[in-house]
Motif scaffolding. Structure first.
Motif, short mmCIF file in Angstrom:
data_model
loop_
_atom_site.label_atom_id
_atom_site.label_comp_id
_atom_site.label_asym_id
_atom_site.label_seq_id
_atom_site.Cartn_x
_atom_site.Cartn_y
_atom_site.Cartn_z
N GLY A 212 -8.74 2.39 -28.08
CA GLY A 212 -10.18 2.29 -27.91
C GLY A 212 -10.93 2.59 -29.20
N VAL A 213 -12.18 2.96 -29.04
CA VAL A 213 -13.04 3.28 -30.18
C VAL A 213 -13.49 4.72 -30.02
CG1 VAL A 213 -15.26 2.80 -31.27
CG2 VAL A 213 -13.82 0.91 -30.47
N VAL A 214 -13.44 5.44 -31.15
CA VAL A 214 -13.88 6.84 -31.10
C VAL A 214 -15.34 6.91 -31.57
CG1 VAL A 214 -13.51 9.17 -31.99
CG2 VAL A 214 -11.55 7.69 -31.48
N VAL A 215 -16.16 7.55 -30.76
CA VAL A 215 -17.56 7.75 -31.17
C VAL A 215 -17.79 9.25 -31.37
CG1 VAL A 215 -18.38 5.72 -29.91
CG2 VAL A 215 -18.38 7.96 -28.78
N ALA A 216 -18.80 9.55 -32.17
CA ALA A 216 -19.14 10.96 -32.41
C ALA A 216 -20.53 11.23 -31.85
CB ALA A 216 -19.12 11.25 -33.90
N THR A 217 -20.68 12.39 -31.22
CA THR A 217 -21.99 12.74 -30.67
C THR A 217 -22.18 14.25 -30.68
OG1 THR A 217 -23.45 12.60 -28.75
CG2 THR A 217 -21.10 12.79 -28.30
N THR A 218 -23.45 14.65 -30.77
CA THR A 218 -23.74 16.09 -30.67
C THR A 218 -24.13 16.45 -29.24
OG1 THR A 218 -26.02 15.60 -31.30
CG2 THR A 218 -24.53 16.36 -33.04
N ARG A 219 -24.44 15.46 -28.45
CA ARG A 219 -24.86 15.73 -27.08
C ARG A 219 -24.00 14.92 -26.11
NH1 ARG A 219 -30.67 14.14 -26.30
NH2 ARG A 219 -30.18 12.46 -27.76
N PRO A 220 -22.78 15.39 -25.84
CA PRO A 220 -21.83 14.59 -25.05
C PRO A 220 -22.36 14.24 -23.65
CG PRO A 220 -20.87 16.71 -25.69
CD PRO A 220 -22.21 16.67 -26.29
N THR A 222 -25.02 13.09 -22.77
CA THR A 222 -25.82 11.87 -22.70
C THR A 222 -24.96 10.62 -22.55
OG1 THR A 222 -25.84 11.58 -25.11
CG2 THR A 222 -27.65 12.87 -24.15
N MET A 223 -23.64 10.79 -22.72
CA MET A 223 -22.78 9.61 -22.58
C MET A 223 -22.87 8.98 -21.20
SD MET A 223 -19.01 11.36 -22.34
CE MET A 223 -18.14 9.83 -22.14
N LEU A 224 -23.28 9.77 -20.24
CA LEU A 224 -23.41 9.23 -18.89
C LEU A 224 -24.45 8.11 -18.85
CD1 LEU A 224 -23.37 12.59 -16.88
CD2 LEU A 224 -21.44 11.13 -17.54
N GLY A 225 -25.33 8.13 -19.84
CA GLY A 225 -26.37 7.10 -19.87
C GLY A 225 -26.10 6.04 -20.93
N ASP A 226 -24.88 5.98 -21.42
CA ASP A 226 -24.56 5.00 -22.45
C ASP A 226 -24.59 3.58 -21.88
OD1 ASP A 226 -24.26 7.05 -24.15
OD2 ASP A 226 -22.11 6.77 -24.54
N VAL A 227 -25.05 2.66 -22.72
CA VAL A 227 -25.07 1.26 -22.28
C VAL A 227 -24.32 0.37 -23.27
CG1 VAL A 227 -27.25 1.53 -21.06
CG2 VAL A 227 -27.27 0.81 -23.46
N ALA A 228 -23.85 0.94 -24.37
CA ALA A 228 -23.10 0.15 -25.35
C ALA A 228 -22.53 1.09 -26.39
CB ALA A 228 -24.01 -0.87 -26.04
N VAL A 229 -21.68 0.55 -27.25
CA VAL A 229 -21.28 1.25 -28.45
C VAL A 229 -21.65 0.34 -29.61
CG1 VAL A 229 -19.30 1.96 -29.85
CG2 VAL A 229 -19.47 2.68 -27.46
N ALA A 230 -22.30 0.92 -30.64
CA ALA A 230 -22.77 0.08 -31.72
C ALA A 230 -22.00 0.36 -33.00
CB ALA A 230 -24.26 0.31 -31.95
N THR A 269 -17.51 8.30 -37.05
CA THR A 269 -16.46 7.28 -37.08
C THR A 269 -17.02 5.92 -37.44
OG1 THR A 269 -16.81 6.81 -34.73
CG2 THR A 269 -15.16 8.48 -35.29
N GLY A 270 -18.32 5.86 -37.61
CA GLY A 270 -18.93 4.56 -37.87
C GLY A 270 -19.26 3.81 -36.60
N ALA A 271 -18.90 4.41 -35.47
CA ALA A 271 -19.24 3.82 -34.18
C ALA A 271 -20.13 4.79 -33.43
CB ALA A 271 -17.98 3.56 -33.37
N VAL A 272 -21.22 4.28 -32.87
CA VAL A 272 -22.15 5.18 -32.23
C VAL A 272 -22.42 4.74 -30.79
CG1 VAL A 272 -24.12 3.93 -33.22
CG2 VAL A 272 -24.42 6.26 -32.40
N LYS A 273 -22.43 5.74 -29.90
CA LYS A 273 -22.75 5.44 -28.51
C LYS A 273 -24.24 5.15 -28.39
CE LYS A 273 -22.87 9.51 -26.03
NZ LYS A 273 -24.31 9.54 -25.90
N VAL A 274 -24.60 4.26 -27.52
CA VAL A 274 -26.01 3.87 -27.39
C VAL A 274 -26.54 4.37 -26.06
CG1 VAL A 274 -27.62 1.95 -27.38
CG2 VAL A 274 -25.58 1.84 -28.81
#
Length: 879
Positions: A212-220, A222-230, A269-274
RNA sequence: GGGCGGUUGGCGCAGCCUGGUUAGCGCGCCACGUUGACAUCGUGGAGGUCACUGGUUCGAGUCCAGUACCGCCCACCA
């Protein structure tokens, strides 16, 4: 003369003087076409506020300007008032209700607002009373409150005008949401603070494989509201993955990998959750890609029904559980420490949640343009001017202003909706029926306006706007705004915009920004730090004048102020000095009528001419300093003049004439000058120390208040450089003689003889006029100017000044032989010390091992001892 | 990441804008002092290579550039 106690006790005077001032009506200012207006609008303190040192400084400075200008003959108006402080006040009242077990929801809107009004009736004027204790000369008859009828009218007018111009709009955007206050906040109300947080790396698996793709976040959470990875479209690592599907962990939803330039290849990682509903960048991205936001949180900061099994949990609790679950599922790749800036509520310090919400906004760019121009063109000047750049930088990057608040205390938005057809009607008064469908079923928006939406109108709303009043015509624009840097954006910038927008004229031409008051260690004074020095304690202990004087004395232009309690002794001591110097003058010369006619300059003594020169120079320089808002400089000049010129020298010089034999008509003139200088000094001091100066003034002139005395103007023909430097010569001689007396332990009562030999051509004749003062102040029996051939008498000490060689024969004054013996003994002692010091310096061990600076100190010590021995040797030879 | 401010005797600060006597003030320290305004005072004293480096200048605490340390403000790198 009257019985004047030898100590100034502020408590005996302050209250009665203030009420006299208030009753006299001198604070009140009407329009007056014969005078130039000078207007200051007070930065309205919150009704919840109690006076702190920041207020004390801010209002002292304003009062200095107001009193000074009033004395200069301006129509000097200081408009006071208070701010309703929406969120702060609502919080305070809610807290006090809670103690009774009542919530605002239990009361309902109307009853709650009634409670707030009751609270404000009871406590809202506390700070006004405290300002009076400080001596503030506000026009209390004009006291305004941001929720007054007139000011509320101004708020509605402003809103409607901006709406009609298309500068107010409503929309769904990410705003700063305080989960505790449960309201939206403007960007300024959500200051960022650096926080030590964590950066969580989470694996989002592909739909088809465990990879898969690894994303980095400070507020995990909020991933419940993710709609994409950019990812960044130029990022080689991810290029071929764009468009692929991922499975959002926990939720199990399918999301796509999208490409967006916003993404920084180098971060994480250069990939961000949206997460469009909980992050403003993500929101912008979602708009670009046509993605529907998913809200996962309720206004109270608890997770909502979109959060599956986390529904109902607090956001931070949810974070903890989600991280644990990810770890269990082996989807948590790593956790890094990460310092980042997080918004906090400026009222309750709760961590701000970026939150998608329907709010009202003011379009700022069009308002900013003229406000930028006003400063760039120099129509508005900042003091100190470095703030100009700060202001311009903010204005040029200004963003729209979120003005709706989900609280009850404040100005309700003049916005109405038709229940039937959803039409939006903006109107100052509630319309009877909908303009588009004629339905009478209309309701008002529940929200209130940001508190600053009323404060930004303050400089003109307090003068009657939107009515075209005489006051507005005459007193607007105001002259200067005195304020703290903290509210530069909140308030100062917005007032400039509103002035330009609604009046088409700047609200003030000068902005003086003073420093922040901090404690001795540099921390901001605040209740939560427990480092507060209460101004009222200081007033009780030292007096209002002491507080005012001291706080100004330690305020260099715009520098932060570091306070500790002992600083107030300066002011207290000075007030006492003023009191006692005045006491001396009044007890000795006060009985007679002061004549304003001064003697001809040529008839004056050198001391008289000197003090008048110094006085007029001080008037000139202090006035200029005030003009440039250099408060501490002005105050310092007056202080130095009064204490060190007038008290230390002039009073001492004329004392024998005043209290003693009263030889010749010099006594009469000295009296006139004493009282003249005193009166002028009191006037100069009055803006800084209003109470003590008034108390003394009342002892001189029974009826008239010093408040309306005329500010002195420098009479330049009294300013005389030559006289001043001549006097310096005399002072120098006096100091040198005193020095010798001190060295030789000659008591004051012992009169001595002094011979002066001029070292410069004409020095003798320059001194001729001040010989009497030298003789008197140096306690001399006899003083004589000798010619260059004068031989040094036996057993005498000498001192050399720039202009004279001073010889003091000591035979018969002191026991020369005993003194010689004493000095010899002292010299022996020093010689012994020198031996030790030199021994040390020759010690190989010491020299090789001691640190360099220690050796150096040792060498310096030795040199100093040698020097002292030499000096003693010379002295002994002279004796 | 950007901007701003500070660094001057033991302590707290002025002075820098507008370069030029001996760098001031308050507190503290030492000595003396109840001389009829003031001990919340007076007199005298000790104590400073003005953070560092370089530059401009006849001359720099002051102007310019840079460095270091301290502090503040602003900023959407998750």
């Amino acid at each position: 003369m009257k019985d004047i106690p030898p100590r100034y006790n502020p408590k005996d005077h302050e209250e009665s003087i203030y009420s006299k001032w208030e009753n006299s009506g001198l604070f009140h200012q009407e329009t007056d076409s014969s005078k130039k207006p000078f207007t200051v609008a007070i930065p309205p303190p919150n009704i919840t506020g109690i006076l702190h040192m920041g207020h004390a400084l801010n209002n002292t400075l304003q009062d200095i300007l107001i009193r000074w200008k009033r004395m200069q003959g301006n129509a000097s108006l200081w408009v006071p008032g208070t701010d309703h402080a929406g969120i702060a006040t609502q919080n305070v009242v809610e807290r006090s209700l809670r103690e009774k077990g009542v919530t605002r929801q239990m009361l309902g809107r109307e009853k709650f607002v009634d409670e707030v009004w009751k609270w404000r009736e009871e406590y809202g004027n506390t700070i006004i009373m405290q300002l009076k204790r400080l001596g503030a000369s506000c026009d209390w008859e004009r006291t305004r409150f941001t929720m007054d009828k007139g000011l509320s009218e101004a708020v509605l007018e402003a809103f409607v005008r901006l709406y009609d111009k298309g500068l107010i709009y409503r929309g769904n955007y990410i705003i700063n949401w305080c989960t505790r206050c449960q309201t939206a906040l403007s960007d300024e109300e959500a200051p960022h603070k650096d926080v030590e947080g964590k950066l969580y790396y989470i694996l989002y698996p592909f739909k088809e494989s465990a990879e898969g793709v690894v994303v980095a976040t400070t507020r995990p959470e909020t991933m419940l509201g993710d709609v994409a990875v950019a990812v960044n479209p130029k990022d080689r690592r991810y290029k071929k993955l764009i468009g692929k599907k991922l499975i959002l962990p926990i939720i199990g939803k399918e999301i796509e990998i999208i490409a967006d330039d916003f993404v920084d290849k180098k971060f994480g990682t250069g990939a961000v959750k949206v997460t469009p509903a909980h992050d403003s960048n993500d929101f912008e991205m979602s708009k670009r890609h046509g993605l529907e936001p998913v809200k996962i949180m309720r206004p109270d900061g608890k997770m909502n029904e979109n959060s599956v099994r986390f529904n109902g949990l607090d956001r931070f609790e949810a974070r903890r559980l989600i991280v644990a679950e990810l770890e269990e599922k082996k989807l948590l790749v790593k956790i890094e420490k990460h310092e980042h800036a997080v918004g906090h509520c400026y009222r309750c310090n709760t961590v701000i949640e970026p939150y998608l919400s329907l709010q009202w906004f003011v379009k700022m760019k069009p308002l900013a343009e003229p406000a930028i121009e006003a400063v760039k063109s120099g129509k508005i000047k900042f003091y100190p001017k470095r703030w100009t750049k700060v202001y311009l930088n903010w204005m040029e990057n200004i963003k729209d202003w979120c003005i709706s608040r989900q609280i009850w205390w404040g100005h309700r938005l003049p916005v109405y909706y038709c229940k039937k057809c959803d039409a939006v009607i903006v109107s100052k008064i509630k319309p009877d029926k909908c303009a588009s469908c004629n339905s009478g079923d209309i309701y008002q928006d529940e929200d209130v306006l940001d508190t600053w939406f009323s404060s930004w109108l303050w400089p003109f709303s307090t003068l009657g706007w939107p009515e075209k009043t005489k006051d507005l015509e005459y007193f607007y624009p105001t002259s200067v705004l005195v304020t703290a840097p903290e509210i530069l954006f909140f308030w100062v910038a917005r007032m400039i915009m509103s002035g330009e927008e609604f009046i088409k004229e700047i609200p003030f031409s000068d902005v003086y920004i003073h420093g922040t008051v901090r404690d001795a260690s540099g921390k901001k004074m605040s209740k939560s730090f427990g480092n507060v020095i209460d101004p009222l304690d200081i007033i009780d202990g030292f007096g209002a004048d002491a507080l005012r004087f001291s706080i100004v004395s330690i305020t260099a232009t715009g520098q932060d102020v570091f306070l500790s309690k002992d600083k107030f002794e300066i002011g207290r001591n000075f007030a006492n000095k003023i009191w006692n110097a005045s006491r001396f003058v009044l007890m000795n010369v006060g009985a007679q009528e002061h004549k304003s006619t001064r003697a001809q300059v040529k008839d004056l003594s050198i001391a008289d001419r000197w003090i008048l020169s110094r006085l007029n120079r001080t008037i000139e320089e202090a006035t200029r300093a005030l003009k440039n808002y250099r408060f501490n400089e002005a105050e310092g000049l007056i202080y130095d003049f009064f204490w060190h010129d007038f008290c230390d020298w002039y009073v001492e010089m004329v004392k024998p004439q005043i209290t003693g034999e009263r030889i010749g008509d010099g006594a009469q003139r000295a009296e006139e000058i004493l009282i003249d200088v005193l009166e002028n000094s009191l006037k100069l001091l009055h803006p800084f120390m209003p109470f003590v100066t008034e108390a003394i003034w009342q002892n001189i002139k029974e009826r008239e208040s010093i408040m309306v005395a005329v500010w002195p103007e420098a009479d330049k023909h009294y300013i005389d450089k030559k006289i001043e430097s001549d006097m310096e010569i005399a002072k120098d001689i006096i100091v040198n003689i005193r020095n010798i007396r001190s060295d030789m332990n000659i008591p004051h009562s012992k009169k001595i003889i002094v011979n002066l030999v001029p070292l410069k051509q004409g020095a003798g004749s320059v001194l001729a006029d001040s010989m009497g003062y030298v003789k008197n102040l140096a306690q001399l029996d006899e003083i004589a100017i000798k010619d260059a051939g004068f031989k040094k008498p036996k057993s005498s000490l000498s001192a050399i000044t720039e202009n004279f060689n001073i010889f003091i024969p000591l035979e018969g004054v002191i026991d020369v032989e005993a003194e010689k013996a004493r000095l010899a003994k002292k010299q022996d002692l020093l010689k012994q010390q020198l031996v030790f010091a030199e021994r040390k310096l020759k010690d190989r061990n010491f020299m090789d091992h001691a640190p360099e600076n220690v050796v150096k100190a040792e060498q310096e010590k030795a040199a100093k001892i040698r020097e002292q021995i030499d000096r003693l040797g010379t002295t002994m030879k002279d004796l």
